[in-house]
Structure formats: C-alpha cells, structure tokens
Motif scaffolding. Structure first.
Motif, PDB file in Angstrom:
ATOM      1  N   THR A  94     -17.083   4.252  25.260  1.00  0.00           N
ATOM      2  CA  THR A  94     -18.001   4.915  24.326  1.00  0.00           C
ATOM      3  C   THR A  94     -18.059   4.172  23.006  1.00  0.00           C
ATOM      4  OG1 THR A  94     -17.475   7.046  25.351  1.00  0.00           O
ATOM      5  CG2 THR A  94     -18.545   7.110  23.202  1.00  0.00           C
ATOM      6  N   SER A 128     -19.038   6.957  33.612  1.00  0.00           N
ATOM      7  CA  SER A 128     -18.448   5.691  34.051  1.00  0.00           C
ATOM      8  C   SER A 128     -17.759   5.815  35.404  1.00  0.00           C
ATOM      9  CB  SER A 128     -17.435   5.199  33.015  1.00  0.00           C
ATOM     10  OG  SER A 128     -18.034   5.058  31.746  1.00  0.00           O
ATOM     11  N   GLU A 182     -12.662   5.827  29.037  1.00  0.00           N
ATOM     12  CA  GLU A 182     -14.031   6.236  28.708  1.00  0.00           C
ATOM     13  C   GLU A 182     -14.257   6.333  27.203  1.00  0.00           C
ATOM     14  OE1 GLU A 182     -14.449   9.722  31.163  1.00  0.00           O
ATOM     15  OE2 GLU A 182     -14.123   8.512  32.973  1.00  0.00           O
ATOM     16  N   ASN A 199     -20.805   9.794  26.947  1.00  0.00           N
ATOM     17  CA  ASN A 199     -20.124   9.277  28.137  1.00  0.00           C
ATOM     18  C   ASN A 199     -19.412  10.472  28.741  1.00  0.00           C
ATOM     19  OD1 ASN A 199     -17.862   8.093  29.777  1.00  0.00           O
ATOM     20  ND2 ASN A 199     -18.860   6.193  29.128  1.00  0.00           N
ATOM     21  N   SER A 251     -17.499  11.271  23.809  1.00  0.00           N
ATOM     22  CA  SER A 251     -16.811  11.110  25.087  1.00  0.00           C
ATOM     23  C   SER A 251     -16.125  12.421  25.422  1.00  0.00           C
ATOM     24  CB  SER A 251     -15.779   9.980  25.006  1.00  0.00           C
ATOM     25  OG  SER A 251     -15.037   9.876  26.211  1.00  0.00           O
TER      26      SER A 251
END
Length: 466
Positions: free
Chosen positions: A400, A381, A396, A348, A448
């Motif tokens: 994730t 995102s 985020e 992510n 992430s």
C-alpha cells in the motif's frame, strides 16, 4: 489542592523509510511489486512444498528417500486442498535458501532477509559482510515483529519423539532450542539481538492481522516519543501437513482449482472457492518525520492512522454486517486527525476469496463511500500472493505504501468475474481492479485492511508526504 500544570502531549509524525518483502511471487521488494503489477501468481501444486513433513521424518537417515516421498504423497492424497503459494527454494549461488535449521524455523529466515532489506533501503545499515545499524542511540530503536502461528513442525517433532512409542519416550531427541523456536515473540527477540536494538520491543499476536497490528503498535511508539525508529512487521511459514490439514478441516481452503493452481486464489470473484495458504514476510522501517528529513531518508508515505476493532461475533466468521471492519476503518480516519473518507482513493483489501469479501465491500461502502466525487479503487494482493496469514498485513501494508508513493494500484490477480457488477460498482463509486495491468492513481491517501480469526480488525491509513 492546587493541580500541577503539564504541557500537552505532542503527537509526532511517523513515516515509512524502508521496506522489505519476501513473497511467493518475488524475493525482495521490487521483484514482488513488479510481479504483482503484472498479475503473476505464486500459487502452485502443493507437491512443490519442501516442508510438508516434520523435519524429524524428512531428515531421518534411516528412512530412504523413496519412503519419504511415499509419506509425502500419502499426506497430499489425504488432503482435499492440493495447492499453496510457496516461496520457492533459490538455486542461484548467493541467493537465500530460507531452509529451517535446528536453531530457527523457516519464518525466521524470511524475517532476517526482510529486516536487512528494509534497513538497507532506509539507509540505516553500514556496508560490509556484517552490517550494523547506523544510528546515534540504539536505545531509540524499537522492534515489533510477530507471527500468527508458531512453528508447528517443531511441536510435531517433539510429539513424535515423546509419544510415537509412549512406553519408550525419546526425551533426548528434544532440541535444547525447542522452546525459543516456538515462542511467538522470538522474531522480535532475534531481530533486536542481531542489531543491538535496545529500545521498546513487542510482538503482537492477532491471527491474520498480526503484521498490521505490529506496525500500528510500533507507530504509536514513535508518535509518543518512545522510539525514533521502529523495525516492524511479521513473518509466517506454516505450509505444512498440520496447518493445511487444520485449515482444510475448517473448510477454509480452496479445493475447487486443484488442477489449475495458478487460478485458485480469487478475491472478489464470483467463482472463488476459499483462500490459498501462502508464506513470506513483510517489514517496514518507521521513523520520526523530522529525523528522516534531516538525514535525507527516502520517504514512501506517512502512517497517519491506525484503526482497531473487535467483531465480538464468532471465532472464525466475520460479522455478517461488517460492523467490525467498518469500525476499524472509521477509527483509522479518526486517528488521522484530518483525513476524510473521500480523501482515500485506494484500498488494499484483506479480501481472501471467501464469504468475507462481500462483507468487506459493504464495510468500505459505509465508511468510505460517502460524498465521493472520484471512485474508490480497490484490489487484493492475495490473488497473487495467496494468504500469508500473520504476515499478510505487513506485506500488504508495504504494498500500500508503494502504491501510494508510485501512484499506481496493483490489480487483483484472477479477478475476472467480479462479485459486484460494473453497474453496481459505478453506483457505489467503487472500482474493483481486475486481473491485468495496474491502475494509475491520483490520491493523497490509501488504506490497508487486515482481519483475523477471533474477530480482530485493523486498518492502516497512509498519506503522501509533501
């Protein structure tokens, strides 16, 4: 001299047992996840922002509503960026309004909602109108909550009171709670006070990596035995004239899609034009693994690695070779003590729709693209959420952990013309997940990434828990 013999320090395992999210596409974890997987976007015309003007102007009863609207309209017309990703005011009875108060800015309300949702999700809240923490020892509960930017509106109010007429400063208009409202550590403070958490407390400040930094630091507490449970994350709310004006002067915000706001945030897309400012909050409950298993807690993922680095390059621009981004990813893998680059099947990404997107892909290729048999799935995102600034990393990270638990990678909203062609993606063993539907995964690990002004880079590595 005889040296003493000490037992080696044992690193404890850390798992995610609770998640709370407030975002421009949904109030709550599940609403946000569902909208994200459907490529819904939260970006709208900035006309819908309720708090563009400082409270002292908007709440002044001597100013008519018509005049206030003129002030707001004049402010919007002066700004080159006319879009933002907003947490919309709730109109249904019983839903939170997230309105700022004399004692707390809007970000505090986001945080309060997320903390309660995360603790309830983890099974750590008692039932009732005034729930409390259900733990054996509150001294073993830590709090690490931050924000990237303090309440600029409250600073503006004091400036207006003191300097609108320098010969007649209105000192008495300064609210007694002004200073606590603008302290960067106060999210952690009010959370600890509300739940009586008397363990370690912290509040990292790392610009747009703040949320991720707070989570990583809290994980170290649990690993080293300083806490058994940690409430961690970040909140941000600065969709105001001051913040929008400041970022606009840096030419960081998207001005290319003012007439079609929902298409403005375009991470990894050739037609991107800058980032879209957003607001919201994300909170994780981290817990020592054995404790979580004993009480039968839901476990989303294990937080296995935390990587940090500095670009040492520029106050706002990323290193052109992506060295800092690459180093923090490599350090997260090293910190995991066993997870290899090829084990990571999904990232992510921090990607904001700026020049940093391609640089981040280069860093991923160099740190994660070695000896891969399966493609590395990548999405951002921010196409849906906008850029939540200090809260971006924690929201985020939460997404994730959800992606790993559900083995489903959400798409990148508004990604229609990828900056890497399909041929390049195949060659690099990468797959940029476009606008549309979520991508099924089969991976034991996910990452992430979060980067901030000042050259601050973080990476959080999550793994499945058997």
């Amino acid at each position: 001299m005889k040296l003493s013999s000490f037992s080696p320090v044992v690193r404890r395992r850390v798992v995610v047992t609770g998640i709370g999210i407030v975002s421009p596409i949904g109030i709550g974890r599940e609403k946000t996840w569902e909208a994200l997987c459907q490529s819904q976007t939260g970006t709208t015309d900035i006309q819908h922002a309720d708090y563009l003007l400082p409270p002292s102007l908007w709440n002044d009863k001597k100013i008519s509503q018509e005049e206030k609207q003129k002030m707001k309209q004049s402010l919007i017309e002066a700004m080159p960026c006319k879009v933002a990703a907003l947490v919309r005011s709730q109109t249904t009875a019983g839903e939170p309004s997230f309105a700022p108060t004399a004692h707390a800015p809007r970000s505090f309300a986001f945080s309060e909602y997320c903390v309660a949702e995360a603790l309830r999700d983890a099974g750590l809240l008692s039932p009732g109108a005034k729930p409390s923490l259900v733990v054996e020892d509150l001294n073993r509960v830590g709090v690490n909550m931050g924000m990237g930017i303090v309440s600029l509106d409250d600073v503006a109010d004091v400036a207006l009171a003191l300097h609108t007429d320098p010969l007649h400063p209105h000192y008495s208009k300064i609210h007694p709670m002004f200073v606590p409202k603008i302290l960067g550590n106060m999210l952690a403070g009010v959370t600890a006070i509300q739940y009586g958490a008397t363990g370690p407390i912290g509040s990292g400040v790392a610009a747009c990596a703040t949320g991720a930094y707070c989570i990583g630091e809290a994980a170290v507490w649990v690993q080293r035995g300083k806490a058994d449970i940690a409430i961690c994350g970040a909140a941000e709310s600065c969709v105001s004239g001051i913040a929008v004006g400041g970022f606009s002067r840096m030419r960081a915000l998207c001005t290319k899609y003012n007439s079609t706001p929902e298409t403005a945030s375009r991470p990894f897309d050739k037609q991107s034009g800058g980032f879209v400012m957003g607001e919201g909050a994300g909170v994780l409950v981290l817990e020592e693994y054995e404790r979580a298993v004993r009480r039968g807690a839901p476990i989303y993922a294990e937080l296995r690695g935390f990587g940090q680095s500095s670009d040492a390059h520029h106050v706002a621009a990323p290193h052109p070779e992506g060295l800092g981004a690459r180093h923090c990813i490599e350090r997260a893998l090293e910190d995991s003590e066993g997870v290899g680059a090829a084990d990571v099947g999904y990232v992510n990404a921090h990607a904001t729709g700026t020049i940093g997107d391609r640089i981040e892909l280069k860093a991923m290729e160099e740190s994660l693209g070695v000896d891969r048999s399966a493609p590395l799935y990548i999405s951002s995102s921010k196409g849906a959420l906008g850029h939540l600034l200090g809260a971006a990393g924690s929201v985020e990270a939460a997404l994730t952990a959800l992606a790993l638990r559900r083995q489903l990678a959400p798409p990148t909203a508004n990604l229609h013309d990828p900056c890497l062609s399909l041929e390049e993606q195949q060659q690099k063993k990468m797959c940029l997940i476009p606008h549309g539907t979520a991508q099924p995964l089969s991976t034991p690990a996910a990452l992430s990434t979060s980067f901030g002004f000042g050259g601050i880079n973080t990476a959080l590595l999550f793994t499945q828990v058997n």
